[in-house]
Design a protein around this motif. Structure first.
Motif, PDB file in Angstrom:
ATOM      1  N   VAL A  93       0.875  -1.169   0.000  1.00 51.22           N
ATOM      2  CA  VAL A  93       0.000   0.000   0.000  1.00 51.22           C
ATOM      3  C   VAL A  93       0.917   1.224   0.000  1.00 51.22           C
ATOM      4  N   TYR A  94       0.684   2.113  -0.940  1.00 47.63           N
ATOM      5  CA  TYR A  94       1.499   3.317  -1.068  1.00 47.63           C
ATOM      6  C   TYR A  94       0.743   4.519  -0.505  1.00 47.63           C
ATOM      7  N   TYR A  95       1.441   5.271   0.327  1.00 53.46           N
ATOM      8  CA  TYR A  95       0.856   6.437   0.976  1.00 53.46           C
ATOM      9  C   TYR A  95       1.633   7.687   0.587  1.00 53.46           C
ATOM     10  N   CYS A  96       0.905   8.769   0.379  1.00 56.44           N
ATOM     11  CA  CYS A  96       1.596  10.047   0.303  1.00 56.44           C
ATOM     12  C   CYS A  96       1.466  10.726   1.658  1.00 56.44           C
ATOM     13  N   ALA A  97       2.440  11.568   1.955  1.00 54.92           N
ATOM     14  CA  ALA A  97       2.476  12.236   3.250  1.00 54.92           C
ATOM     15  C   ALA A  97       3.068  13.619   3.084  1.00 54.92           C
ATOM     16  N   GLY A  98       2.711  14.504   4.014  1.00 54.57           N
ATOM     17  CA  GLY A  98       3.212  15.862   3.954  1.00 54.57           C
ATOM     18  C   GLY A  98       3.644  16.368   5.322  1.00 54.57           C
ATOM     19  N   ARG A  99       4.607  17.292   5.283  1.00 55.96           N
ATOM     20  CA  ARG A  99       5.056  17.936   6.515  1.00 55.96           C
ATOM     21  C   ARG A  99       5.271  19.409   6.244  1.00 55.96           C
ATOM     22  N   SER A 100       5.090  20.205   7.294  1.00 55.93           N
ATOM     23  CA  SER A 100       5.122  21.661   7.131  1.00 55.93           C
ATOM     24  C   SER A 100       6.526  22.222   7.064  1.00 55.93           C
ATOM     25  N   THR A 101       7.492  21.541   7.649  1.00 54.63           N
ATOM     26  CA  THR A 101       8.848  22.091   7.669  1.00 54.63           C
ATOM     27  C   THR A 101       9.509  21.856   6.309  1.00 54.63           C
ATOM     28  N   PRO A 102      10.455  22.709   5.941  1.00 56.02           N
ATOM     29  CA  PRO A 102      11.030  22.665   4.592  1.00 56.02           C
ATOM     30  C   PRO A 102      12.053  21.566   4.359  1.00 56.02           C
ATOM     31  N   VAL A 103      12.485  20.897   5.420  1.00 52.22           N
ATOM     32  CA  VAL A 103      13.550  19.918   5.273  1.00 52.22           C
ATOM     33  C   VAL A 103      12.970  18.566   4.863  1.00 52.22           C
ATOM     34  N   ILE A 104      13.554  17.964   3.839  1.00 48.10           N
ATOM     35  CA  ILE A 104      13.141  16.613   3.442  1.00 48.10           C
ATOM     36  C   ILE A 104      13.478  15.638   4.559  1.00 48.10           C
ATOM     37  N   SER A 105      12.569  14.722   4.823  1.00 45.59           N
ATOM     38  CA  SER A 105      12.818  13.696   5.831  1.00 45.59           C
ATOM     39  C   SER A 105      12.277  12.364   5.351  1.00 45.59           C
ATOM     40  N   THR A 106      12.983  11.299   5.717  1.00 52.75           N
ATOM     41  CA  THR A 106      12.501   9.951   5.419  1.00 52.75           C
ATOM     42  C   THR A 106      11.858   9.317   6.652  1.00 52.75           C
ATOM     43  N   THR A 107      11.780  10.069   7.744  1.00 52.74           N
ATOM     44  CA  THR A 107      11.261   9.550   9.011  1.00 52.74           C
ATOM     45  C   THR A 107       9.746   9.687   9.050  1.00 52.74           C
ATOM     46  N   ILE A 108       9.080   8.583   9.286  1.00 56.06           N
ATOM     47  CA  ILE A 108       7.624   8.559   9.209  1.00 56.06           C
ATOM     48  C   ILE A 108       6.986   9.545  10.163  1.00 56.06           C
ATOM     49  N   TYR A 109       7.458   9.592  11.405  1.00 57.42           N
ATOM     50  CA  TYR A 109       6.771  10.432  12.388  1.00 57.42           C
ATOM     51  C   TYR A 109       7.040  11.919  12.178  1.00 57.42           C
ATOM     52  N   HIS A 110       7.858  12.263  11.226  1.00 58.33           N
ATOM     53  CA  HIS A 110       8.062  13.677  10.884  1.00 58.33           C
ATOM     54  C   HIS A 110       6.925  14.213  10.012  1.00 58.33           C
ATOM     55  N   TYR A 111       6.090  13.306   9.518  1.00 60.71           N
ATOM     56  CA  TYR A 111       5.018  13.704   8.614  1.00 60.71           C
ATOM     57  C   TYR A 111       3.689  13.732   9.367  1.00 60.71           C
ATOM     58  N   ALA A 112       3.023  14.880   9.316  1.00 62.72           N
ATOM     59  CA  ALA A 112       1.768  15.057  10.048  1.00 62.72           C
ATOM     60  C   ALA A 112       0.548  14.708   9.214  1.00 62.72           C
ATOM     61  N   TYR A 113       0.682  14.789   7.916  1.00 67.31           N
ATOM     62  CA  TYR A 113      -0.468  14.611   7.025  1.00 67.31           C
ATOM     63  C   TYR A 113      -0.281  13.347   6.188  1.00 67.31           C
ATOM     64  N   TRP A 114      -1.336  12.531   6.143  1.00 70.59           N
ATOM     65  CA  TRP A 114      -1.276  11.252   5.436  1.00 70.59           C
ATOM     66  C   TRP A 114      -2.537  11.020   4.618  1.00 70.59           C
ATOM     67  N   GLY A 115      -2.360  10.410   3.467  1.00 67.12           N
ATOM     68  CA  GLY A 115      -3.495   9.954   2.690  1.00 67.12           C
ATOM     69  C   GLY A 115      -3.952   8.591   3.176  1.00 67.12           C
ATOM     70  N   GLN A 116      -4.978   8.074   2.516  1.00 64.73           N
ATOM     71  CA  GLN A 116      -5.556   6.799   2.941  1.00 64.73           C
ATOM     72  C   GLN A 116      -4.833   5.594   2.333  1.00 64.73           C
ATOM     73  N   GLY A 117      -4.000   5.852   1.345  1.00 67.21           N
ATOM     74  CA  GLY A 117      -3.224   4.784   0.717  1.00 67.21           C
ATOM     75  C   GLY A 117      -3.868   4.242  -0.535  1.00 67.21           C
ATOM     76  N   THR A 118      -3.036   3.718  -1.417  1.00 65.28           N
ATOM     77  CA  THR A 118      -3.513   3.069  -2.638  1.00 65.28           C
ATOM     78  C   THR A 118      -2.710   1.798  -2.842  1.00 65.28           C
ATOM     79  N   GLN A 119      -3.413   0.727  -3.172  1.00 67.67           N
ATOM     80  CA  GLN A 119      -2.768  -0.582  -3.289  1.00 67.67           C
ATOM     81  C   GLN A 119      -2.070  -0.720  -4.634  1.00 67.67           C
ATOM     82  N   VAL A 120      -0.829  -1.176  -4.581  1.00 66.68           N
ATOM     83  CA  VAL A 120      -0.076  -1.530  -5.782  1.00 66.68           C
ATOM     84  C   VAL A 120       0.288  -3.001  -5.670  1.00 66.68           C
ATOM     85  N   THR A 121      -0.105  -3.769  -6.665  1.00 62.56           N
ATOM     86  CA  THR A 121       0.200  -5.191  -6.675  1.00 62.56           C
ATOM     87  C   THR A 121       0.937  -5.523  -7.964  1.00 62.56           C
ATOM     88  N   VAL A 122       2.117  -6.122  -7.816  1.00 61.38           N
ATOM     89  CA  VAL A 122       2.934  -6.480  -8.968  1.00 61.38           C
ATOM     90  C   VAL A 122       2.998  -8.002  -9.053  1.00 61.38           C
TER      91      VAL A 122
END
Length: 124
Positions: A93-122
């Motif tokens: 399941v792929y999720y997009c996420a957003g954070r208000s601060t300008p620094v790129i982060s790969t840390t999940i808890y740094h992101y306050a906003y999340w979508g509901q997800g979309t399933q990708v099956t290969v």
């Protein structure tokens, strides 16, 4: 607040391509640093790709480098994930996420906003 809605997931054969989209509303999109994350069954959520507010800086997990491309359109308030050369291990399941601060982060808890997800099956 930022509301995020993903689309574009589906079933694809190995080696194929998909483009995910994430539409944002509720706040000036150009002030939000964005990222794509994924979660496979039984696994932890992991960062896939991240993009700065302007789109000028991007970051990719090693396992997608050269195959996936993140981009954004600040006029359309949308972030994209173009996925090519897909592998069965990209199934998640792929999720997009957003954070208000300008620094790129790969840390999940740094992101306050999340979508509901979309399933990708290969399939193999």
């Amino acid at each position: 607040q930022v509301h995020l809605v993903e689309s574009g997931g589906g079933l694809v054969q190995a080696g194929g391509s998909l483009r995910l989209s994430c539409a944002a509303s509720g706040r000036a999109f150009s002030t939000i640093t964005m990222g794509w994350f994924r979660q496979a069954p039984g696994a932890e959520r992991e960062s896939v790709a991240n993009i700065s507010r302007s789109g000028g800086t991007t970051y990719y997990a090693d396992f997608v480098k050269g195959r996936f491309t993140i981009s954004r359109d600040n006029v359309k308030n949308t972030v994209y994930l173009q996925m090519s050369s897909l592998k069965p291990e990209d199934t998640a399941v792929y999720y997009c996420a957003g954070r208000s601060t300008p620094v790129i982060s790969t840390t999940i808890y740094h992101y306050a906003y999340w979508g509901q997800g979309t399933q990708v099956t290969v399939s193999s």
